[in-house]
Design an enzyme around this catalytic site. Structure first.
Site, PDB file in Angstrom:
ATOM      1  CB  SER A  48      -0.895   0.020   1.242  1.00  0.00           C
ATOM      2  OG  SER A  48      -1.707  -1.128   1.292  1.00  0.00           O
TER       3      SER A  48
HETATM    4  N1  SAH Z   1      -0.634  -4.535   4.202  1.00  0.00           N
HETATM    5  C1  SAH Z   1      -0.062  -4.937   2.939  1.00  0.00           C
HETATM    6  C2  SAH Z   1      -1.051  -4.671   1.826  1.00  0.00           C
HETATM    7  C3  SAH Z   1      -1.011  -5.754   0.838  1.00  0.00           C
HETATM    8  S1  SAH Z   1      -2.283  -5.734  -0.393  1.00  0.00           S
HETATM    9  C4  SAH Z   1       1.270  -4.245   2.690  1.00  0.00           C
HETATM   10  O1  SAH Z   1       1.530  -3.220   3.318  1.00  0.00           O
HETATM   11  O2  SAH Z   1       2.036  -4.743   1.879  1.00  0.00           O
HETATM   12  C5  SAH Z   1      -3.547  -6.737   0.346  1.00  0.00           C
HETATM   13  C6  SAH Z   1      -3.157  -8.123   0.769  1.00  0.00           C
HETATM   14  O3  SAH Z   1      -4.364  -8.768   1.207  1.00  0.00           O
HETATM   15  C7  SAH Z   1      -2.579  -8.998  -0.332  1.00  0.00           C
HETATM   16  O4  SAH Z   1      -1.377  -9.549   0.110  1.00  0.00           O
HETATM   17  C8  SAH Z   1      -3.647 -10.072  -0.539  1.00  0.00           C
HETATM   18  O5  SAH Z   1      -3.126 -11.333  -0.922  1.00  0.00           O
HETATM   19  C9  SAH Z   1      -4.298 -10.129   0.841  1.00  0.00           C
HETATM   20  N2  SAH Z   1      -5.660 -10.698   0.863  1.00  0.00           N
HETATM   21  C10 SAH Z   1      -6.633 -10.594  -0.087  1.00  0.00           C
HETATM   22  N3  SAH Z   1      -7.745 -11.254   0.316  1.00  0.00           N
HETATM   23  C11 SAH Z   1      -7.467 -11.792   1.530  1.00  0.00           C
HETATM   24  C12 SAH Z   1      -8.204 -12.602   2.462  1.00  0.00           C
HETATM   25  N4  SAH Z   1      -9.464 -13.008   2.214  1.00  0.00           N
HETATM   26  N5  SAH Z   1      -7.598 -12.963   3.622  1.00  0.00           N
HETATM   27  C13 SAH Z   1      -6.321 -12.559   3.912  1.00  0.00           C
HETATM   28  N6  SAH Z   1      -5.578 -11.799   3.071  1.00  0.00           N
HETATM   29  C14 SAH Z   1      -6.134 -11.425   1.895  1.00  0.00           C
END
Ligand code: SAH
Length: 213
Positions: free
Chosen positions: A64
């Site tokens: 993000s």
């Molecule tokens: N906080 C992270 C943001 C990553 S983007 C950072 O700072 O890098 C969102 C993340 O949510 C992705 O890694 C994706 O695989 C995960 N995600 C999507 N659906 C999900 C679910 N149902 N349960 C857990 N994680 C999920």
């Protein structure tokens, strides 16, 4: 993997940019100054690591924007020692910010590749959540509930009831809700049955998906 004074300088600049955008919480700005964000992203993007940008990580996901991470952390008004559930470990950058705030973090990721990569990487650079969970964020992690704060870092088509149920009374859930674009939505648990809801503007996240892979 190196951290240099040049990187430190860029981090200080990034913290100033976030401050100008409305991040006033000193402990969050300090976290941004401390965490080597360039180590969280592919080295081909390294020079962009300290701009306020989102970037690709593994498995078609993104890290993000630093502003989004700081904004979510600030809205949750996180206190030392709180128990936090994070949905969407991804690169682990948001996890590192939460840990800099001296909290106990349980973090869930549904993509096995990211779960594996980040659960090795974060402890290697000194960030240790209570637990990395490979699972479905829609279900939360009831084993450790109730949580003081729950943070969702993927765009949710709806608000999962399980997450509301795992908040302690007085606790807060922050979740971007919507398909395509999302409205950042804060729920505060007022009592066992009552939740106060606040809408805090539009954001764009990768979608929160069902089923693990
Ligand atoms: N906080 C992270 C943001 C990553 S983007 C950072 O700072 O890098 C969102 C993340 O949510 C992705 O890694 C994706 O695989 C995960 N995600 C999507 N659906 C999900 C679910 N149902 N349960 C857990 N994680 C999920």
């Amino acid at each position: 993997m190196r951290d240099t004074t040049k990187h430190q300088g860029l981090r200080n600049q990034l913290a100033s940019i976030l401050e100008a955008k409305g991040i006033t919480d000193k402990s969050i700005l300090n976290a941004v100054r401390n965490i080597p964000r360039h180590l969280f992203i592919d080295s081909s993007f390294e020079e962009h690591a300290y701009q306020d940008k989102a970037f690709p990580i593994a498995a078609n996901q993104t890290i993000s924007h630093p502003y989004t991470v700081a904004f979510q952390s600030q809205v949750l008004d996180i206190k030392k020692g709180e128990k936090i559930l994070e949905i969407g470990t991804g690169s682990g950058y948001q996890t590192a910010v939460l840990l800099e705030l001296k909290t106990m973090v349980y973090t869930i990721e549904r993509q096995h590749e990211l779960f594996k990569k980040t659960s090795v990487f974060l402890p290697k650079i000194g960030y240790r959540p209570k637990r990395f969970i490979f699972g479905d964020g829609y279900k939360g992690f009831p084993q450790q509930s109730p949580y003081d704060k729950i943070i969702v870092t993927a765009g949710a088509p709806f608000v999962p009831k399980a997450l509301l149920a795992q908040l302690r009374v007085g606790g807060k859930l922050l979740i971007p809700v919507g398909e395509g674009e999302q409205v950042m939505t804060l729920f505060i648990r007022k009592s066992l049955k009552e939740f106060e809801k606040h809408e805090l503007g539009d954001f764009r996240f990768v979608p929160m998906l069902k089923e693990k892979n």
